[in-house]
Design a protein around this motif. Sequence first.
Motif, PDB file in Angstrom:
ATOM      1  N   ALA A  61      50.080   5.329 -97.243  1.00 18.13           N
ATOM      2  CA  ALA A  61      48.623   5.240 -97.326  1.00 18.13           C
ATOM      3  C   ALA A  61      48.076   3.841 -97.069  1.00 18.13           C
ATOM      4  N   THR A  62      48.907   2.804 -97.170  1.00 21.91           N
ATOM      5  CA  THR A  62      48.361   1.436 -97.129  1.00 21.91           C
ATOM      6  C   THR A  62      49.003   0.508 -96.095  1.00 21.91           C
ATOM      7  N   ALA A  63      49.963   1.002 -95.325  1.00 20.96           N
ATOM      8  CA  ALA A  63      50.600   0.152 -94.307  1.00 20.96           C
ATOM      9  C   ALA A  63      49.694   0.048 -93.084  1.00 20.96           C
ATOM     10  N   THR A  64      49.325  -1.167 -92.725  1.00 21.74           N
ATOM     11  CA  THR A  64      48.486  -1.415 -91.549  1.00 21.74           C
ATOM     12  C   THR A  64      49.020  -2.647 -90.825  1.00 21.74           C
ATOM     13  N   PRO A  65      48.619  -2.863 -89.574  1.00 23.76           N
ATOM     14  CA  PRO A  65      49.055  -4.067 -88.858  1.00 23.76           C
ATOM     15  C   PRO A  65      48.621  -5.357 -89.557  1.00 23.76           C
ATOM     16  N   ASP A  66      47.464  -5.334 -90.221  1.00 24.47           N
ATOM     17  CA  ASP A  66      46.960  -6.539 -90.875  1.00 24.47           C
ATOM     18  C   ASP A  66      47.483  -6.723 -92.290  1.00 24.47           C
ATOM     19  N   ALA A  67      47.998  -5.656 -92.883  1.00 23.04           N
ATOM     20  CA  ALA A  67      48.585  -5.740 -94.228  1.00 23.04           C
ATOM     21  C   ALA A  67      49.856  -4.896 -94.243  1.00 23.04           C
ATOM     22  N   PRO A  68      50.876  -5.337 -93.510  1.00 27.34           N
ATOM     23  CA  PRO A  68      52.088  -4.515 -93.360  1.00 27.34           C
ATOM     24  C   PRO A  68      52.956  -4.491 -94.614  1.00 27.34           C
ATOM     25  N   TRP A  69      53.747  -3.460 -94.700  1.00 30.67           N
ATOM     26  CA  TRP A  69      54.810  -3.388 -95.694  1.00 30.67           C
ATOM     27  C   TRP A  69      56.121  -3.779 -95.013  1.00 30.67           C
ATOM     28  N   TYR A  70      56.965  -4.452 -95.741  1.00 30.61           N
ATOM     29  CA  TYR A  70      58.347  -4.679 -95.314  1.00 30.61           C
ATOM     30  C   TYR A  70      59.240  -3.946 -96.304  1.00 30.61           C
ATOM     31  N   VAL A  71      59.910  -2.912 -95.822  1.00 30.15           N
ATOM     32  CA  VAL A  71      60.846  -2.163 -96.663  1.00 30.15           C
ATOM     33  C   VAL A  71      62.197  -2.851 -96.502  1.00 30.15           C
ATOM     34  N   VAL A  72      62.485  -3.760 -97.411  1.00 26.41           N
ATOM     35  CA  VAL A  72      63.625  -4.667 -97.263  1.00 26.41           C
ATOM     36  C   VAL A  72      64.857  -4.127 -97.989  1.00 26.41           C
ATOM     37  N   PRO A  73      65.957  -3.893 -97.281  1.00 21.86           N
ATOM     38  CA  PRO A  73      67.186  -3.458 -97.948  1.00 21.86           C
ATOM     39  C   PRO A  73      67.573  -4.466 -99.030  1.00 21.86           C
ATOM     40  N   ALA A  74      67.864  -3.974-100.233  1.00 25.75           N
ATOM     41  CA  ALA A  74      68.095  -4.892-101.349  1.00 25.75           C
ATOM     42  C   ALA A  74      69.486  -4.812-101.956  1.00 25.75           C
ATOM     43  N   ASP A  75      70.390  -4.046-101.348  1.00 24.35           N
ATOM     44  CA  ASP A  75      71.744  -3.953-101.894  1.00 24.35           C
ATOM     45  C   ASP A  75      72.554  -5.218-101.629  1.00 24.35           C
ATOM     46  N   ARG A  76      72.153  -6.005-100.628  1.00 28.31           N
ATOM     47  CA  ARG A  76      72.814  -7.277-100.319  1.00 28.31           C
ATOM     48  C   ARG A  76      71.780  -8.386-100.497  1.00 28.31           C
ATOM     49  N   LYS A  77      71.906  -9.137-101.577  1.00 29.96           N
ATOM     50  CA  LYS A  77      70.874 -10.114-101.914  1.00 29.96           C
ATOM     51  C   LYS A  77      70.684 -11.161-100.816  1.00 29.96           C
ATOM     52  N   TRP A  78      71.760 -11.577-100.193  1.00 29.44           N
ATOM     53  CA  TRP A  78      71.656 -12.603 -99.158  1.00 29.44           C
ATOM     54  C   TRP A  78      70.804 -12.111 -97.998  1.00 29.44           C
ATOM     55  N   PHE A  79      70.931 -10.820 -97.671  1.00 29.07           N
ATOM     56  CA  PHE A  79      70.169 -10.272 -96.561  1.00 29.07           C
ATOM     57  C   PHE A  79      68.702 -10.093 -96.956  1.00 29.07           C
ATOM     58  N   THR A  80      68.474  -9.641 -98.178  1.00 26.71           N
ATOM     59  CA  THR A  80      67.105  -9.482 -98.679  1.00 26.71           C
ATOM     60  C   THR A  80      66.329 -10.784 -98.533  1.00 26.71           C
ATOM     61  N   ARG A  81      66.929 -11.880 -98.966  1.00 26.50           N
ATOM     62  CA  ARG A  81      66.245 -13.171 -98.962  1.00 26.50           C
ATOM     63  C   ARG A  81      65.993 -13.664 -97.547  1.00 26.50           C
ATOM     64  N   LEU A  82      66.924 -13.411 -96.640  1.00 25.81           N
ATOM     65  CA  LEU A  82      66.731 -13.819 -95.247  1.00 25.81           C
ATOM     66  C   LEU A  82      65.562 -13.070 -94.616  1.00 25.81           C
ATOM     67  N   VAL A  83      65.468 -11.767 -94.881  1.00 25.96           N
ATOM     68  CA  VAL A  83      64.381 -10.972 -94.302  1.00 25.96           C
ATOM     69  C   VAL A  83      63.032 -11.415 -94.856  1.00 25.96           C
ATOM     70  N   VAL A  84      62.956 -11.648 -96.151  1.00 22.10           N
ATOM     71  CA  VAL A  84      61.696 -12.080 -96.765  1.00 22.10           C
ATOM     72  C   VAL A  84      61.258 -13.427 -96.191  1.00 22.10           C
ATOM     73  N   ALA A  85      62.179 -14.372 -96.098  1.00 18.87           N
ATOM     74  CA  ALA A  85      61.850 -15.689 -95.555  1.00 18.87           C
ATOM     75  C   ALA A  85      61.389 -15.591 -94.106  1.00 18.87           C
ATOM     76  N   ALA A  86      62.082 -14.783 -93.311  1.00 18.80           N
ATOM     77  CA  ALA A  86      61.729 -14.636 -91.897  1.00 18.80           C
ATOM     78  C   ALA A  86      60.361 -13.981 -91.733  1.00 18.80           C
ATOM     79  N   ALA A  87      60.064 -12.985 -92.565  1.00 20.71           N
ATOM     80  CA  ALA A  87      58.780 -12.292 -92.467  1.00 20.71           C
ATOM     81  C   ALA A  87      57.616 -13.227 -92.793  1.00 20.71           C
ATOM     82  N   ILE A  88      57.777 -14.047 -93.811  1.00 21.01           N
ATOM     83  CA  ILE A  88      56.708 -14.980 -94.178  1.00 21.01           C
ATOM     84  C   ILE A  88      56.540 -16.042 -93.098  1.00 21.01           C
ATOM     85  N   ALA A  89      57.667 -16.544 -92.583  1.00 17.00           N
ATOM     86  CA  ALA A  89      57.601 -17.546 -91.506  1.00 17.00           C
ATOM     87  C   ALA A  89      56.902 -16.969 -90.282  1.00 17.00           C
ATOM     88  N   LYS A  90      57.210 -15.722 -89.955  1.00 16.89           N
ATOM     89  CA  LYS A  90      56.585 -15.059 -88.803  1.00 16.89           C
ATOM     90  C   LYS A  90      55.078 -14.954 -88.995  1.00 16.89           C
TER      91      LYS A  90
END
Length: 293
Positions: free
Chosen positions: A235-264
């Motif tokens: 109901a709330t995912a839009t190009p201007d306010a996107p959701w990132y469904v980040v895999p969280a079973d591997r903490k190292w990967f979770t943090r890389l995706v979050v950092a990359a998304a914010i940098a982008k």
Amino acid sequence: MEQRIESVLSRFRVEDGKAFHLKDHRPDDTAGLEMKKKEAAELLQRGVDYLATQQDMLYAQDRWAVLCIFQAMDAAGKDGAIKHVFSGVNPQGCHVASFKAPSANELDHDFLWRHVNALPSRGTIGIHNRSWYEEVLVARVHPAIVESQKLPPKLLTKRIWDERLEDIAAFERYLGRQGVVVLKFFLHVSPEEQRERFLKRVAEPEKHWKFSANDVAERKHWDAYQAAYEAAIRATATPDAPWYVVPADRKWFTRLVVAAAIAKALEGLALHYPVLTDAQRRALVQAREDLGA
């Protein structure tokens, strides 16, 4: 490298929720990346350093604000992701708000009120550890919460969840029009991994403070929570306010995706340090001469 990063991010970014299904996203997905702990730490540090530079320009430019919303099941790693990704950001330009159960005063206001009071000002990054989405997640799974919110009885209809999601989407659209970039992260952990992390909290004394028996009780509502998350994202995912469904079973990967998304997202703002006017340059020259004298 930039294309590779975008390829990974696009795998987890949801900009149109109409066709979104949570079952299509694996909590253990690493987009084919495999690396040792040291390699992941070094790559994350590069991202942290880059974020620090971007955040410094964001603060100096004083035009945009960035709001990062973190939602997840218990033990998915929200606190760790926030701690590691923002470790190099100047605290002066960053504000973290963690939302617990609302107080009596907060219950006397609309459900967005306490969150609006914690929005980031221009030039800063706001980090909301849980957010207004709790009102369509935990409140949806436990209807008694809504019944305690003092709403007029005639408003407690079957449409309340759709109405709240409509209000949230409209509010996020409003924020975007005011120069607030909204990024939403759902750290998607599997029930098996959550169980292992709970067991570690029980076994390791230094992690006892993190453990709550209520966290285990909430596992009984796992399917209901997953359905609520799917409905919220749809109901709330839009190009201007996107959701990132980040895999969280591997903490190292979770943090890389979050950092990359914010940098982008920060890259898309064309940030730069303020350009001095002629008068300001003359003032600098004069100041240099005065200090030299």
